[in-house]
Motif scaffolding. Structure first.
Motif, PDB file in Angstrom:
ATOM      1  N   ILE A   1      39.502  40.496  38.721  1.00 52.24           N
ATOM      2  CA  ILE A   1      40.909  40.414  39.125  1.00 52.24           C
ATOM      3  C   ILE A   1      41.345  38.973  38.944  1.00 52.24           C
ATOM      4  O   ILE A   1      40.976  38.088  39.719  1.00 52.24           O
ATOM      5  CB  ILE A   1      41.103  40.872  40.578  1.00 52.24           C
ATOM      6  CG1 ILE A   1      40.601  42.313  40.755  1.00 52.24           C
ATOM      7  CG2 ILE A   1      42.561  40.759  40.989  1.00 52.24           C
ATOM      8  CD1 ILE A   1      40.722  42.834  42.166  1.00 52.24           C
ATOM      9  N   GLY A   2      42.117  38.766  37.876  1.00 54.72           N
ATOM     10  CA  GLY A   2      42.468  37.396  37.530  1.00 54.72           C
ATOM     11  C   GLY A   2      41.227  36.647  37.080  1.00 54.72           C
ATOM     12  O   GLY A   2      40.490  37.090  36.202  1.00 54.72           O
ATOM     13  N   ASP A   3      40.970  35.510  37.688  1.00 55.43           N
ATOM     14  CA  ASP A   3      39.776  34.730  37.391  1.00 55.43           C
ATOM     15  C   ASP A   3      38.691  34.932  38.438  1.00 55.43           C
ATOM     16  O   ASP A   3      37.695  34.191  38.460  1.00 55.43           O
ATOM     17  CB  ASP A   3      40.137  33.225  37.321  1.00 55.43           C
ATOM     18  CG  ASP A   3      41.119  32.940  36.199  1.00 55.43           C
ATOM     19  OD1 ASP A   3      41.088  33.679  35.197  1.00 55.43           O
ATOM     20  OD2 ASP A   3      41.915  31.983  36.331  1.00 55.43           O
TER      21      ASP A   3
ATOM     22  N   ASP B   1      34.018  44.723  48.993  1.00 54.97           N
ATOM     23  CA  ASP B   1      33.096  44.106  49.943  1.00 54.97           C
ATOM     24  C   ASP B   1      33.691  42.849  50.566  1.00 54.97           C
ATOM     25  O   ASP B   1      33.270  42.421  51.631  1.00 54.97           O
ATOM     26  CB  ASP B   1      31.772  43.763  49.248  1.00 54.97           C
ATOM     27  CG  ASP B   1      31.031  45.000  48.763  1.00 54.97           C
ATOM     28  OD1 ASP B   1      31.366  46.105  49.239  1.00 54.97           O
ATOM     29  OD2 ASP B   1      30.120  44.867  47.924  1.00 54.97           O
ATOM     30  N   LYS B   2      34.663  42.255  49.867  1.00 55.95           N
ATOM     31  CA  LYS B   2      35.379  41.083  50.366  1.00 55.95           C
ATOM     32  C   LYS B   2      36.874  41.379  50.308  1.00 55.95           C
ATOM     33  O   LYS B   2      37.294  42.225  49.530  1.00 55.95           O
ATOM     34  CB  LYS B   2      35.051  39.846  49.511  1.00 55.95           C
ATOM     35  CG  LYS B   2      33.594  39.419  49.584  1.00 55.95           C
ATOM     36  CD  LYS B   2      33.373  38.180  48.718  1.00 55.95           C
ATOM     37  CE  LYS B   2      31.920  37.723  48.796  1.00 55.95           C
ATOM     38  NZ  LYS B   2      31.686  36.530  47.943  1.00 55.95           N
ATOM     39  N   PRO B   3      37.676  40.682  51.102  1.00 56.91           N
ATOM     40  CA  PRO B   3      39.124  40.933  51.057  1.00 56.91           C
ATOM     41  C   PRO B   3      39.672  40.685  49.653  1.00 56.91           C
ATOM     42  O   PRO B   3      39.369  39.666  49.024  1.00 56.91           O
ATOM     43  CB  PRO B   3      39.684  39.923  52.066  1.00 56.91           C
ATOM     44  CG  PRO B   3      38.539  39.638  52.991  1.00 56.91           C
ATOM     45  CD  PRO B   3      37.309  39.710  52.150  1.00 56.91           C
ATOM     46  N   PRO B   4      40.476  41.601  49.142  1.00 51.67           N
ATOM     47  CA  PRO B   4      41.054  41.417  47.800  1.00 51.67           C
ATOM     48  C   PRO B   4      42.158  40.380  47.816  1.00 51.67           C
ATOM     49  O   PRO B   4      42.643  39.981  48.884  1.00 51.67           O
ATOM     50  CB  PRO B   4      41.603  42.812  47.481  1.00 51.67           C
ATOM     51  CG  PRO B   4      41.910  43.404  48.815  1.00 51.67           C
ATOM     52  CD  PRO B   4      40.873  42.867  49.762  1.00 51.67           C
ATOM     53  N   PRO B   5      42.596  39.915  46.649  1.00 54.60           N
ATOM     54  CA  PRO B   5      43.699  38.938  46.607  1.00 54.60           C
ATOM     55  C   PRO B   5      44.966  39.514  47.236  1.00 54.60           C
ATOM     56  O   PRO B   5      45.214  40.719  47.204  1.00 54.60           O
ATOM     57  CB  PRO B   5      43.890  38.686  45.102  1.00 54.60           C
ATOM     58  CG  PRO B   5      42.588  39.078  44.475  1.00 54.60           C
ATOM     59  CD  PRO B   5      42.039  40.189  45.321  1.00 54.60           C
TER      60      PRO B   5
END
Length: 440
Positions: free
Chosen positions: A316-318, A344-348
């Protein structure tokens, strides 16, 4: 043997023949004529045989197709590290979706919220009108109020009965106490000779009467208290049921005001004033805001290999974000099944519903294997057969093969081929009904 050729005519300018034994003379054929005659006699059959053999070589055998070399792509089976992953394109979807239904039917009187708006729990979305429901609620409220009044009357009667019995018991205790005191005085006077035995006995009988009466009242009160306790519990339960019914009736009227059941983004909400709704009609949904998942449609070939708990990675992006396959839908539609993946981690923060995201699902560990390029040859054969090119490069034969795992660049060969085999990896659609190819 060649027979001699004789001539009966004299040659021009020669002397006339002389009659006698020497009139006929043998003429020998030329060497050229002899060779020509022998060539025609013995060379014809040989040329016919050679022509037939050449024709047999030029005409393809049955189930054989002649294919130009420049139309073929050929690759060599070789051993290489096989990375077992699956690239897919997924769509961003809300992690949680809550549907909103119309609890009561009615006509839309007012639309407050707009589709796509952020709402909080309890916010008014729209208001309905239902005159018949309002009349029914009013009538039902009156009935319940009457029943609650009857219950209150029962409770009052029970309380009055208990009060009466307690009053009687108190009077009995008082009369007994007064009778015992009078008896005590009379007994003292009797001891001093001022009271007769008969008079004292009458006071003693009166004290015994009040003592027995007090005992009977206490026993009756104990039994009545048990019964009254059960009746009181039943009365309380009946009152509670009636109040619950009243709450339901009032709630049915409150249901004409459509509210958000939780906070989030309101979607698929397209109510219009004057629109009629039935109980149970879906009017929209609320999507969790800031909490997303990815929905990926995957080829049915991988249905047995993608399972809940598999790891994945999205670009997602970079940023590369780790994901986990949370759910696999086994239903196959148009040759594909759906898998849901959670972050697993908060998305942008800029992620939006419906956005496309490329990701890779890891299916296994990297290992050494015999591989071929993943190409058009798999479409017609499904990886069950392949054309192996002969060592002279002039022909190719179809052989049965066994293929295993695949990734976008490679397919694992598990049987039927050996390292170093040269295989046609271009499309087989033009000669899928042939088992032998003549390459020219």
């Amino acid at each position: 043997m060649d027979r001699p050729v004789t001539s009966t005519l004299p040659a021009a300018g020669s002397p006339p023949p002389v009659s006698g034994a020497g009139m006929d003379r043998a003429v020998a054929p030329s060497r050229r004529k002899v060779l020509l005659r022998r060539a025609l006699r013995y060379g014809g059959p040989v040329a016919a045989v050679a022509l037939l053999w050449t024709g047999w070589r030029l005409v393809p055998a049955a189930a054989t197709l002649s294919v130009p070399r420049d139309q073929l792509s050929i690759a060599t089976v070789h051993s290489a590290p096989f990375l077992d992953y699956l690239p897919v394109r997924a769509t961003v979807a809300p992690l949680n979706v809550t549907f909103i239904d119309a609890v009561q039917g009615g006509e839309v009187a007012d639309v407050v919220a707009k589709d796509g708006a952020l709402v909080k729990k309890g916010d008014v979305l729209a208001r309905l009108t239902n005159p018949q429901l309002q009349l029914d609620v009013t009538s039902r409220e009156a009935q319940i109020a009457s029943q609650l009044g009857a219950v209150s009357a029962q409770r009052l009667t029970l309380q009055q009965t208990r009060t009466t019995e307690e009053t009687q018991l108190a009077e009995a205790r008082y009369n007994l106490l007064k009778a015992q005191r009078e008896l005590s005085i009379r007994e003292q006077l009797h001891g001093q000779g001022f009271e007769s035995d008969a008079n004292v006995q009458s006071y003693r009988d009166e004290a015994d009467y009040y003592a027995q009466r007090l005992k009977r009242l206490e026993t009756a009160l104990t039994q009545d208290l048990k019964v009254a306790s059960r009746q009181g519990t039943e009365i309380d339960e009946e009152a509670q049921r009636l109040r619950s019914n009243l709450d339901v009736v009032e709630a049915s009227l409150d249901a004409l005001v459509l509210r958000a059941p939780l906070s989030g983004r309101l979607t698929n909400f397209d109510l219009q004033p004057g629109q009629s709704l039935k109980a149970g009609d879906k009017i929209g949904q609320i999507d969790s805001e800031g909490l997303y998942r990815l929905d990926a449609d995957i080829d049915e070939f991988y249905l047995g290999r993608v399972a809940a708990g598999e790891r994945a990675e999205a670009d997602i992006g970079d940023v590369k974000l780790p994901l986990t396959v949370s759910r696999v839908h086994p239903q196959v539609t148009n040759g594909q099944f759906r898998a849901e993946l959670t972050f697993d981690k908060p998305p942008p923060s800029g992620l939006r519903r419906g956005e496309s995201v490329d990701l890779r699902i890891t299916l296994g560990e990297t290992h050494q294997a015999l591989v071929l390029p993943n190409g058009a040859w798999l479409e017609a054969s499904g990886g069950s057969s392949a054309f192996v090119v002969a060592t002279n490069g002039r022909s190719a034969d179809r052989v049965n093969v066994a293929s295993g795992r695949r990734n976008p660049e490679q397919v694992e060969i598990t049987g039927g081929l050996h390292e170093g085999d040269r295989v046609i990896v271009s499309s087989y659609n033009s000669y899928k009904n042939f088992n032998h190819l003549a390459i020219h």
